[in-house]
Design a protein around this motif. Sequence first.
Motif, PDB file in Angstrom:
ATOM      1  N   PRO A  68       0.798  -1.225   0.000  1.00 25.89           N
ATOM      2  CA  PRO A  68       0.000   0.000   0.000  1.00 25.89           C
ATOM      3  C   PRO A  68       0.837   1.285   0.000  1.00 25.89           C
ATOM      4  CG  PRO A  68      -0.875  -1.553   1.603  1.00 25.89           C
ATOM      5  CD  PRO A  68       0.415  -2.126   1.099  1.00 25.89           C
ATOM      6  N   ASP A  69       2.065   1.228   0.520  1.00 26.41           N
ATOM      7  CA  ASP A  69       2.913   2.427   0.590  1.00 26.41           C
ATOM      8  C   ASP A  69       3.810   2.614  -0.638  1.00 26.41           C
ATOM      9  OD1 ASP A  69       4.854   0.493   0.915  1.00 26.41           O
ATOM     10  OD2 ASP A  69       5.534   1.207   2.865  1.00 26.41           O
ATOM     11  N   GLY A  70       3.590   1.815  -1.698  1.00 27.07           N
ATOM     12  CA  GLY A  70       4.379   1.968  -2.918  1.00 27.07           C
ATOM     13  C   GLY A  70       5.649   1.138  -2.960  1.00 27.07           C
ATOM     14  N   HIS A  71       5.874   0.300  -1.972  1.00 24.64           N
ATOM     15  CA  HIS A  71       7.033  -0.602  -2.021  1.00 24.64           C
ATOM     16  C   HIS A  71       6.701  -1.822  -2.863  1.00 24.64           C
ATOM     17  CE1 HIS A  71       8.908   1.693   1.165  1.00 24.64           C
ATOM     18  NE2 HIS A  71       9.980   0.944   1.043  1.00 24.64           N
ATOM     19  N   ILE A  72       7.684  -2.250  -3.626  1.00 27.73           N
ATOM     20  CA  ILE A  72       7.587  -3.496  -4.390  1.00 27.73           C
ATOM     21  C   ILE A  72       8.393  -4.527  -3.612  1.00 27.73           C
ATOM     22  CG2 ILE A  72       8.301  -4.664  -6.509  1.00 27.73           C
ATOM     23  CD1 ILE A  72       7.738  -1.992  -7.965  1.00 27.73           C
ATOM     24  N   GLY A  73       7.845  -5.716  -3.476  1.00 26.20           N
ATOM     25  CA  GLY A  73       8.555  -6.725  -2.711  1.00 26.20           C
ATOM     26  C   GLY A  73       8.265  -8.133  -3.177  1.00 26.20           C
ATOM     27  N   ALA A  98       1.530   0.887  -9.758  1.00 30.75           N
ATOM     28  CA  ALA A  98       1.784   1.951  -8.782  1.00 30.75           C
ATOM     29  C   ALA A  98       1.524   3.323  -9.395  1.00 30.75           C
ATOM     30  CB  ALA A  98       3.224   1.858  -8.260  1.00 30.75           C
ATOM     31  N   ARG A  99       2.016   3.525 -10.601  1.00 30.69           N
ATOM     32  CA  ARG A  99       1.813   4.802 -11.312  1.00 30.69           C
ATOM     33  C   ARG A  99       0.330   5.068 -11.516  1.00 30.69           C
ATOM     34  NH1 ARG A  99       6.051   3.851 -14.521  1.00 30.69           N
ATOM     35  NH2 ARG A  99       4.773   2.819 -16.065  1.00 30.69           N
ATOM     36  N   ALA A 100      -0.406   4.017 -11.901  1.00 28.39           N
ATOM     37  CA  ALA A 100      -1.836   4.156 -12.182  1.00 28.39           C
ATOM     38  C   ALA A 100      -2.628   4.544 -10.933  1.00 28.39           C
ATOM     39  CB  ALA A 100      -2.391   2.852 -12.767  1.00 28.39           C
ATOM     40  N   ARG A 101      -2.151   4.171  -9.775  1.00 33.21           N
ATOM     41  CA  ARG A 101      -2.875   4.550  -8.561  1.00 33.21           C
ATOM     42  C   ARG A 101      -2.335   5.836  -7.945  1.00 33.21           C
ATOM     43  NH1 ARG A 101      -1.154  -0.270  -4.352  1.00 33.21           N
ATOM     44  NH2 ARG A 101       0.697   0.765  -3.546  1.00 33.21           N
ATOM     45  N   GLY A 102      -1.437   6.503  -8.668  1.00 31.73           N
ATOM     46  CA  GLY A 102      -1.005   7.829  -8.269  1.00 31.73           C
ATOM     47  C   GLY A 102       0.296   7.932  -7.507  1.00 31.73           C
ATOM     48  N   GLU A 103       1.032   6.842  -7.403  1.00 34.28           N
ATOM     49  CA  GLU A 103       2.323   6.897  -6.708  1.00 34.28           C
ATOM     50  C   GLU A 103       3.303   7.736  -7.538  1.00 34.28           C
ATOM     51  OE1 GLU A 103       2.730   5.644  -3.741  1.00 34.28           O
ATOM     52  OE2 GLU A 103       1.101   4.192  -3.604  1.00 34.28           O
ATOM     53  N   SER A 104       4.148   8.514  -6.864  1.00 33.33           N
ATOM     54  CA  SER A 104       5.182   9.280  -7.557  1.00 33.33           C
ATOM     55  C   SER A 104       6.548   8.628  -7.418  1.00 33.33           C
ATOM     56  CB  SER A 104       5.235  10.711  -7.022  1.00 33.33           C
ATOM     57  OG  SER A 104       5.542  10.703  -5.642  1.00 33.33           O
ATOM     58  N   LEU A 105       6.616   7.588  -6.590  1.00 29.66           N
ATOM     59  CA  LEU A 105       7.874   6.891  -6.326  1.00 29.66           C
ATOM     60  C   LEU A 105       7.549   5.465  -5.906  1.00 29.66           C
ATOM     61  CD1 LEU A 105      10.915   8.123  -4.421  1.00 29.66           C
ATOM     62  CD2 LEU A 105       9.703   6.200  -3.434  1.00 29.66           C
ATOM     63  N   VAL A 106       8.371   4.519  -6.344  1.00 33.92           N
ATOM     64  CA  VAL A 106       8.311   3.154  -5.829  1.00 33.92           C
ATOM     65  C   VAL A 106       9.661   2.855  -5.202  1.00 33.92           C
ATOM     66  CG1 VAL A 106       6.500   2.180  -7.288  1.00 33.92           C
ATOM     67  CG2 VAL A 106       8.845   2.191  -8.115  1.00 33.92           C
ATOM     68  N   ALA A 133      16.941 -11.523   6.840  1.00 34.76           N
ATOM     69  CA  ALA A 133      16.839 -12.982   6.737  1.00 34.76           C
ATOM     70  C   ALA A 133      18.190 -13.597   6.358  1.00 34.76           C
ATOM     71  CB  ALA A 133      15.758 -13.388   5.742  1.00 34.76           C
ATOM     72  N   GLY A 134      19.283 -12.978   6.844  1.00 33.88           N
ATOM     73  CA  GLY A 134      20.622 -13.499   6.602  1.00 33.88           C
ATOM     74  C   GLY A 134      21.168 -13.232   5.205  1.00 33.88           C
ATOM     75  N   ILE A 135      20.495 -12.380   4.424  1.00 35.25           N
ATOM     76  CA  ILE A 135      20.894 -12.094   3.042  1.00 35.25           C
ATOM     77  C   ILE A 135      21.164 -10.600   2.903  1.00 35.25           C
ATOM     78  CG2 ILE A 135      20.155 -12.168   0.620  1.00 35.25           C
ATOM     79  CD1 ILE A 135      18.288 -14.531   1.474  1.00 35.25           C
ATOM     80  N   ARG A 136      22.269 -10.249   2.216  1.00 34.01           N
ATOM     81  CA  ARG A 136      22.609  -8.834   2.013  1.00 34.01           C
ATOM     82  C   ARG A 136      21.569  -8.161   1.114  1.00 34.01           C
ATOM     83  NH1 ARG A 136      28.280  -7.811  -0.185  1.00 34.01           N
ATOM     84  NH2 ARG A 136      27.400  -9.110  -1.789  1.00 34.01           N
ATOM     85  N   HIS A 137      21.104  -6.981   1.539  1.00 35.52           N
ATOM     86  CA  HIS A 137      20.119  -6.197   0.800  1.00 35.52           C
ATOM     87  C   HIS A 137      20.589  -4.756   0.684  1.00 35.52           C
ATOM     88  CE1 HIS A 137      17.434  -9.553   1.717  1.00 35.52           C
ATOM     89  NE2 HIS A 137      16.527  -9.025   0.906  1.00 35.52           N
ATOM     90  N   ILE A 138      19.978  -4.028  -0.242  1.00 36.27           N
ATOM     91  CA  ILE A 138      20.216  -2.596  -0.396  1.00 36.27           C
ATOM     92  C   ILE A 138      18.873  -1.943  -0.764  1.00 36.27           C
ATOM     93  CG2 ILE A 138      20.871  -2.747  -2.857  1.00 36.27           C
ATOM     94  CD1 ILE A 138      22.720  -0.477  -0.422  1.00 36.27           C
ATOM     95  N   ASN A 139      18.590  -0.793  -0.167  1.00 36.16           N
ATOM     96  CA  ASN A 139      17.358  -0.078  -0.503  1.00 36.16           C
ATOM     97  C   ASN A 139      17.542   0.641  -1.834  1.00 36.16           C
ATOM     98  OD1 ASN A 139      15.717  -0.729   1.723  1.00 36.16           O
ATOM     99  ND2 ASN A 139      16.803   0.754   2.995  1.00 36.16           N
ATOM    100  N   MET A 140      16.472   0.663  -2.613  1.00 39.00           N
ATOM    101  CA  MET A 140      16.490   1.307  -3.927  1.00 39.00           C
ATOM    102  C   MET A 140      15.141   1.993  -4.149  1.00 39.00           C
ATOM    103  SD  MET A 140      18.348  -1.666  -6.218  1.00 39.00           S
ATOM    104  CE  MET A 140      19.051  -0.504  -7.415  1.00 39.00           C
ATOM    105  N   HIS A 141      15.141   3.012  -5.031  1.00 42.57           N
ATOM    106  CA  HIS A 141      13.892   3.690  -5.356  1.00 42.57           C
ATOM    107  C   HIS A 141      13.875   4.110  -6.821  1.00 42.57           C
ATOM    108  CE1 HIS A 141      16.509   7.144  -4.575  1.00 42.57           C
ATOM    109  NE2 HIS A 141      15.732   7.773  -5.430  1.00 42.57           N
ATOM    110  N   HIS A 142      12.685   4.384  -7.311  1.00 36.13           N
ATOM    111  CA  HIS A 142      12.492   4.873  -8.683  1.00 36.13           C
ATOM    112  C   HIS A 142      11.405   5.933  -8.637  1.00 36.13           C
ATOM    113  CE1 HIS A 142      10.905   5.021 -12.773  1.00 36.13           C
ATOM    114  NE2 HIS A 142      11.987   4.413 -13.177  1.00 36.13           N
ATOM    115  N   LYS A 143      11.745   7.129  -9.130  1.00 38.14           N
ATOM    116  CA  LYS A 143      10.769   8.234  -9.189  1.00 38.14           C
ATOM    117  C   LYS A 143      10.143   8.248 -10.578  1.00 38.14           C
ATOM    118  CE  LYS A 143      13.198  11.039  -5.833  1.00 38.14           C
ATOM    119  NZ  LYS A 143      13.953  12.263  -5.558  1.00 38.14           N
ATOM    120  N   PHE A 144       8.859   8.554 -10.608  1.00 38.47           N
ATOM    121  CA  PHE A 144       8.150   8.663 -11.897  1.00 38.47           C
ATOM    122  C   PHE A 144       8.147  10.099 -12.370  1.00 38.47           C
ATOM    123  CE2 PHE A 144       5.877   5.005  -9.874  1.00 38.47           C
ATOM    124  CZ  PHE A 144       6.415   4.036 -10.693  1.00 38.47           C
TER     125      PHE A 144
END
Length: 144
Positions: A68-73, A98-106, A133-144
């Motif tokens: 609901p907050d625009g995160h893809i997972g 996400a774009r269709a429901r008005g998100e400006s960023l995912v 969960a024991g796996i290396r992650h990095i946060n990422m974003h995409h602006k529309f």
Amino acid sequence: MNDTVQHTIRYGDWATMAADAKLIRTEVFVEEQGVPAELEMDDMDVLCLHAVAYDAAGVPIGTGRLLPDGHIGRMAVRKSGRGTGVGGALLQGLMAQARARGESLVALSAQTHAAPFYQRHGFAIEGEEFYEAGIRHINMHHKF
């Protein structure tokens, strides 16, 4: 595999998509990557829009969800679907939703080894690596 494999993506709520999404997520995250099963399925699933990709024979091969907050997972593609373009199609489809429901960023938390995939789709890295969960992650974003 090659890029000519045909696939279809369906979208729906958890009640509609759960069986196929669970199959893929269990195979990829729990069995292949060793994520504890109790961490894989969570309370957010019922609040998300889910996408499941099917191959030409109707077999589920990939999944992802839009929170609901625009995160893809929970982006996952089974071994049989890797290298076919289905992951990119799922990502682009969820971004379009996400774009269709008005998100400006995912945004998303990518497994670090997958960051180049997301960068090819216009995502930028933010912050430092962390473990989930024991796996290396990095946060990422995409602006529309």
